[in-house]
Design a protein around this motif. Structure first.
Motif, mmCIF file in Angstrom:
data_model
loop_
_atom_site.group_PDB
_atom_site.id
_atom_site.type_symbol
_atom_site.label_atom_id
_atom_site.label_comp_id
_atom_site.label_asym_id
_atom_site.label_seq_id
_atom_site.Cartn_x
_atom_site.Cartn_y
_atom_site.Cartn_z
ATOM 1 N N LEU A 1 0.825 -1.211 0.000
ATOM 2 C CA LEU A 1 0.000 0.000 0.000
ATOM 3 C C LEU A 1 0.860 1.261 0.000
ATOM 4 C CD1 LEU A 1 -2.850 -1.029 2.483
ATOM 5 C CD2 LEU A 1 -2.986 -0.850 -0.015
ATOM 6 N N VAL A 2 1.923 1.252 0.810
ATOM 7 C CA VAL A 2 2.817 2.419 0.846
ATOM 8 C C VAL A 2 3.525 2.578 -0.499
ATOM 9 C CG1 VAL A 2 4.877 3.403 1.918
ATOM 10 C CG2 VAL A 2 3.154 2.284 3.336
ATOM 11 N N TYR B 1 21.820 9.479 -6.456
ATOM 12 C CA TYR B 1 22.328 8.402 -5.612
ATOM 13 C C TYR B 1 21.334 8.076 -4.497
ATOM 14 C CZ TYR B 1 25.895 5.781 -2.964
ATOM 15 O OH TYR B 1 26.610 4.808 -2.301
ATOM 16 N N LEU B 2 20.745 9.106 -3.891
ATOM 17 C CA LEU B 2 19.733 8.898 -2.865
ATOM 18 C C LEU B 2 18.489 8.238 -3.446
ATOM 19 C CD1 LEU B 2 19.940 12.184 -0.750
ATOM 20 C CD2 LEU B 2 20.170 9.861 0.142
ATOM 21 N N SER B 3 18.085 8.673 -4.640
ATOM 22 C CA SER B 3 16.896 8.107 -5.281
ATOM 23 C C SER B 3 17.087 6.624 -5.557
ATOM 24 C CB SER B 3 16.588 8.855 -6.583
ATOM 25 O OG SER B 3 16.305 10.206 -6.337
ATOM 26 N N TYR B 4 18.290 6.248 -5.943
ATOM 27 C CA TYR B 4 18.617 4.837 -6.192
ATOM 28 C C TYR B 4 18.486 4.019 -4.907
ATOM 29 C CZ TYR B 4 21.736 0.798 -6.961
ATOM 30 O OH TYR B 4 22.282 -0.462 -7.023
ATOM 31 N N ASN B 5 18.933 4.584 -3.793
ATOM 32 C CA ASN B 5 18.895 3.865 -2.525
ATOM 33 C C ASN B 5 17.531 3.910 -1.851
ATOM 34 O OD1 ASN B 5 21.631 2.741 -1.425
ATOM 35 N ND2 ASN B 5 22.164 4.610 -2.539
ATOM 36 N N LEU B 6 16.775 4.952 -2.105
ATOM 37 C CA LEU B 6 15.459 5.100 -1.476
ATOM 38 C C LEU B 6 14.350 4.816 -2.489
ATOM 39 C CD1 LEU B 6 16.187 8.307 0.630
ATOM 40 C CD2 LEU B 6 15.820 5.992 1.513
ATOM 41 N N PHE B 7 14.450 3.695 -3.146
ATOM 42 C CA PHE B 7 13.439 3.260 -4.115
ATOM 43 C C PHE B 7 12.662 2.122 -3.469
ATOM 44 C CE2 PHE B 7 12.238 0.966 -8.131
ATOM 45 C CZ PHE B 7 11.383 1.949 -8.608
ATOM 46 N N ILE B 8 11.479 2.420 -2.962
ATOM 47 C CA ILE B 8 10.764 1.517 -2.071
ATOM 48 C C ILE B 8 10.407 0.155 -2.660
ATOM 49 C CG2 ILE B 8 8.450 2.444 -2.557
ATOM 50 C CD1 ILE B 8 7.913 2.112 0.508
ATOM 51 N N PRO B 9 10.112 0.006 -3.950
ATOM 52 C CA PRO B 9 9.740 -1.329 -4.435
ATOM 53 C C PRO B 9 10.777 -2.417 -4.156
ATOM 54 C CG PRO B 9 9.112 0.305 -6.054
ATOM 55 C CD PRO B 9 9.919 1.023 -4.998
ATOM 56 N N MET C 1 9.264 12.958 -9.251
ATOM 57 C CA MET C 1 10.346 11.983 -9.107
ATOM 58 C C MET C 1 10.800 11.860 -7.657
ATOM 59 S SD MET C 1 12.595 12.885 -12.504
ATOM 60 C CE MET C 1 13.873 11.699 -12.108
ATOM 61 N N MET C 2 10.723 12.961 -6.905
ATOM 62 C CA MET C 2 11.204 12.946 -5.529
ATOM 63 C C MET C 2 10.177 12.378 -4.548
ATOM 64 S SD MET C 2 14.215 13.629 -5.593
ATOM 65 C CE MET C 2 14.344 13.439 -3.829
ATOM 66 N N THR C 3 8.958 12.147 -5.032
ATOM 67 C CA THR C 3 7.917 11.605 -4.147
ATOM 68 C C THR C 3 8.302 10.243 -3.608
ATOM 69 O OG1 THR C 3 6.219 12.775 -5.425
ATOM 70 C CG2 THR C 3 5.484 10.994 -3.987
ATOM 71 N N ILE C 4 8.828 9.359 -4.484
ATOM 72 C CA ILE C 4 9.147 7.989 -4.067
ATOM 73 C C ILE C 4 10.251 7.956 -3.010
ATOM 74 C CG2 ILE C 4 10.026 5.754 -4.847
ATOM 75 C CD1 ILE C 4 8.518 6.167 -7.452
ATOM 76 N N PRO C 5 11.418 8.603 -3.216
ATOM 77 C CA PRO C 5 12.438 8.568 -2.156
ATOM 78 C C PRO C 5 11.985 9.211 -0.851
ATOM 79 C CG PRO C 5 13.118 9.984 -3.977
ATOM 80 C CD PRO C 5 11.947 9.223 -4.444
ATOM 81 N N LEU C 6 11.160 10.251 -0.924
ATOM 82 C CA LEU C 6 10.683 10.899 0.302
ATOM 83 C C LEU C 6 9.765 9.963 1.091
ATOM 84 C CD1 LEU C 6 9.994 14.569 -0.878
ATOM 85 C CD2 LEU C 6 11.712 13.804 0.765
ATOM 86 N N ILE C 7 8.831 9.317 0.394
ATOM 87 C CA ILE C 7 7.915 8.388 1.063
ATOM 88 C C ILE C 7 8.687 7.175 1.588
ATOM 89 C CG2 ILE C 7 5.976 6.808 0.688
ATOM 90 C CD1 ILE C 7 4.729 8.896 -1.111
#
Length: 365
Positions: free
Chosen positions: A9-10, A128-136, A27-33
């Motif tokens: 769900l998240v 680099y942060l987006s790569y690491n904070l990709f929730i799927p 694009m920044m929504t996913i790493p922030l969540i």
């Protein structure tokens, strides 16, 4: 199951919101969540992830150290944190390894080594942060590659085919987990074999082992399908993790189809450099499989399990199969049986229990 539903769900909300907002905001929504989710579920995991990311970024892009010193420092930081967590897990009964640590540690080792080899040259801290904070892929992988991720991340666009494919893979994943693993294997089959314990001990023992192996497989494969589906909904392609491994004709082929992202990681960064440097492929294979075993759990059980996989790979070509369909099917059956029997060692916690099961399976009791 509750954790899976919550995670889905998240992730689905993060992906949906990423298309609601345009441009960089979306694009920044996913790493922030993802960061908020980690802060809620495992603050320690978020802290360790940020330490690894900022340390590696500073070392690789801001320091004046030589490349060799840079890679040594990056591997020391990332590997040290992972090793400490694994050792603490092995020594402390109440310790739970931080959420996703095993996966994002290997992603950052991959990133550092690719920078060292010159295959990653330009990147920003935000990327680099987006790569690491990709929730799927945060929960159970796959260990996706930076180059492939950032290519799609920078050029992503809404595509109905991606949406259709993503939803299809998510459906496959939930079917594997809820219907096949949780209901059919864990519930129905377990109830069916309970009555066999007294009169048919061998059948009961072997069936229980099969339930352990195939439940783990369908659970893991299902999570991978969901991760792949969610990633595709976000417009990002990530690598496959399973490709019908139990149809493999030998153990060498099995490990190119099973937990493929981990196998590929270890092939690229363990087997290839060791086999090339020492000119000894056998040494490369044994260390690769030992690391794969210990990556799952820092214990004698998983070390022995990894070495059993090494033995299976080493003797994969002992019986040539050729083009005979009959021999191929026999080889597939033998390969599956070898893997199932190897999992006795990780299905129990004590050596006494392991030996008792092997005695039953090999009619030595």
């Amino acid at each position: 199951m509750q954790q899976l539903i919550e995670f889905f769900l998240v992730s689905f909300a993060a992906v949906t919101l990423s298309w609601t907002f345009r441009g960089r905001s979306g694009m920044m929504t996913i790493p922030l969540i993802t960061a908020v989710y980690l802060l809620y579920k495992s603050p320690l995991s978020l802290l360790l992830l940020l330490i690894i990311v900022f340390a590696n970024y500073f070392i690789l892009s801001k320091s004046n150290f030589s490349q060799k010193i840079q890679i040594i420092l990056c591997l020391t930081v990332t590997g040290g944190i992972l090793l400490f967590a694994k050792i603490k897990l092995a020594l402390s009964d109440g310790w739970v390894i931080p959420l996703g640590l095993s996966y994002y540690a290997f992603r950052n080792i991959h990133f550092a080594l690719e920078c060292y080899k010159g295959k990653i040259r330009q990147y920003t801290l935000l990327e680099y942060l987006s790569y690491n904070l990709f929730i799927p892929v945060m929960l159970v992988g796959p260990i996706n590659q930076y180059q492939l991720f950032i290519k799609d991340w920078q050029r992503r666009r809404y595509d109905e085919n991606n949406i259709s494919y993503g939803l299809e893979r998510i459906l496959y994943g939930f079917t594997k987990i809820t219907l096949i693993a949780n209901y059919f294997i864990s519930k129905k089959l377990t109830l069916q074999i309970e009555s066999l314990h007294d009169q048919h001990l061998w059948v009961y023992t072997f069936s229980g082992l099969c339930i352990f192996v195939f439940n783990a497989y369908f659970q893991f494969a299902g999570y991978s399908d969901i991760a792949i589906g969610l990633s595709r909904l976000a417009g990002v392609r990530i690598n496959e993790n399973f490709n019908y491994p139990f149809f493999s004709v030998n153990m060498r082929e099995f490990w190119t189809r099973y937990h493929m992202s981990l196998s590929q990681f270890c092939k690229d960064y363990v087997y290839t450099p060791i086999a090339s440097y020492f000119r000894n492929p056998l040494l490369g294979v044994v260390l690769t499989m030992a690391i794969i075993g210990l990556w799952h759990e820092l214990s004698w059980r998983y070390l022995v399990w990894g070495l059993i996989q090494f033995a299976g790979i080493t003797y994969s070509g002992i019986l040539p199969v050729g083009n005979s369909s009959f021999l191929k099917n026999i080889s597939r059956l033998g390969t599956g049986l070898f893997y199932i029997l190897s999992c006795v060692i990780i299905s129990k916690t004590s050596l006494e229990e392991v030996l008792s099961i092997y005695k039953i399976l090999f009619f030595l009791n």
